[in-house]
Design a protein around this motif. Structure first.
Motif, short mmCIF file in Angstrom:
data_model
loop_
_atom_site.label_atom_id
_atom_site.label_comp_id
_atom_site.label_asym_id
_atom_site.label_seq_id
_atom_site.Cartn_x
_atom_site.Cartn_y
_atom_site.Cartn_z
N ILE A 131 -6.50 2.34 4.91
CA ILE A 131 -5.74 1.49 3.99
C ILE A 131 -5.13 2.33 2.87
N GLY A 132 -5.92 3.22 2.30
CA GLY A 132 -5.41 4.05 1.22
C GLY A 132 -4.28 4.96 1.65
N THR A 133 -4.39 5.53 2.85
CA THR A 133 -3.32 6.40 3.34
C THR A 133 -2.03 5.63 3.57
N LEU A 134 -2.13 4.45 4.18
CA LEU A 134 -0.94 3.63 4.42
C LEU A 134 -0.27 3.24 3.11
N VAL A 135 -1.05 2.77 2.15
CA VAL A 135 -0.49 2.35 0.87
C VAL A 135 0.11 3.54 0.13
N GLY A 136 -0.59 4.68 0.14
CA GLY A 136 -0.11 5.85 -0.59
C GLY A 136 1.17 6.42 -0.01
N VAL A 137 1.26 6.51 1.32
CA VAL A 137 2.47 7.05 1.94
C VAL A 137 3.66 6.13 1.71
N LEU A 138 3.47 4.83 1.87
CA LEU A 138 4.58 3.89 1.66
C LEU A 138 5.05 3.90 0.21
N ALA A 139 4.10 3.90 -0.73
CA ALA A 139 4.48 3.89 -2.14
C ALA A 139 5.17 5.20 -2.54
#
Length: 320
Positions: A131-139
């Motif tokens: 979850i953190g990787t997905l949110v961080g890359v998109l942001a």
């Protein structure tokens, strides 16, 4: 006709498609060679970290014990009716760590509980990091108002105590091991998201990202082919550190009575010891084994995580 003046016959042309296929095989072999060389370099640097080797040795031994638990102690150790001893026996030759309030050997429970604790730690950390990787890359990639909204939500999760949110989720949902994994995973991702976002912004400021955009690379191509491979080392280090935190959180939830009551875990053993009055009655052998096991596993994962971080972080790696 003079044979010396005869033109040589042209060589037989290769079959159609042989050239590209051969080139493809060569590129694949080169990629595999590079990956093997990277793994060799990683191991050479990792083995210079004594703490990382100690943590890896301890985790390897624990993994073997957890996988072989059904062969070592058998599945019947969880059943109260099959208890071979009496309640709260002190350590002896027959029961090296004593027994619990039902007469079950604590050593067998400790070995069997390692399966649940490690499973929860691995799966919860994997969910949190995903979850953190997905949110961080998109942001980090899109930026603008999207990143502002996402990071404000991340900040809200970050300022809220993780344990409190996990307790709330574990309370409103059914008591099972999957509830504990979900509660830990969906409440502990903000730190990873902020780290990955910062790394994504740093990667996308490099010149080859601009060239990829100029050549027509879309958002998906840039995120999956350029950004994600560069943030994976950070994600790997964060995963190893997150596993220890997940194991501690699972033990805390089980100690508070929010774990699965039908499975044996180290946190559940501490909860049973509290309910049996082991603290007030002086039955130290009921409390010490699961507590020490949790501390040792958390320390081992932390040592491995710090070693991986020091190897993968160029600012901390000393060149040879």
């Amino acid at each position: 006709m003079n044979p010396e003046n005869t033109a040589p016959e042209p060589a037989e042309a290769p079959p159609t498609g042989a050239g590209p296929a051969a080139a493809g095989l060569t590129a694949a072999a080169l990629a595999r060679a590079r990956r093997r060389a990277s793994l060799v370099r990683f191991w050479q640097r990792y083995r210079d970290r004594r703490g990382g080797l100690i943590g890896l040795a301890g985790l390897s031994l624990l993994a073997i014990v957890a996988l072989c638990a059904p062969l070592i102690v058998g599945a019947g150790v969880q059943r109260v009716t099959d208890a071979p001893g009496t309640a709260l026996e002190p350590p002896s030759a027959r029961f090296p760590l004593g027994t619990d309030q039902f007469g079950r050997p604590l050593l067998s429970l400790l070995i069997w509980g390692s399966r649940i604790s490690l499973t929860v730690g691995l799966l919860a950390a994997a969910l949190s990091v995903a979850i953190g990787t997905l949110v961080g890359v998109l942001a980090g990639h899109y930026g603008g108002w999207f990143a502002t909204v996402v990071m404000r939500v991340t900040d809200w999760f970050l300022v809220m105590p993780t344990l409190v949110l996990a307790i709330v989720l574990a309370t409103v949902m059914s008591r099972s091991i999957w509830t504990v994994i979900l509660a830990i995973g969906v409440t502990s991702w903000p730190t990873t998201a902020r780290l990955v976002r910062a790394q994504t912004i740093a990667v996308e400021s490099r010149p080859y990202i601009e060239r990829a955009r100029a050549l027509g690379g879309g958002h998906r191509h840039i995120m999956t082919r350029h950004v994600l491979p560069n943030v994976l080392p950070l994600v790997l280090a964060q995963t190893t550190l997150g596993i220890s935190a997940a194991i501690l959180t699972e033990a805390t939830l089980a100690f508070l009575g929010l774990g699965d009551p039908v499975v044996v875990s180290w946190g559940g053993m501490l909860q049973d010891a509290r309910e049996a009055g082991a603290v007030s009655s002086g039955h130290w052998w009921y409390l010490a084994p699961p507590g020490l096991a949790i501390a040792c596993v958390a320390l081992a994962f932390t040592l491995c995580g710090r070693a991986v971080e020091s190897v993968l972080n160029p600012r901390r790696v000393v060149s040879r």
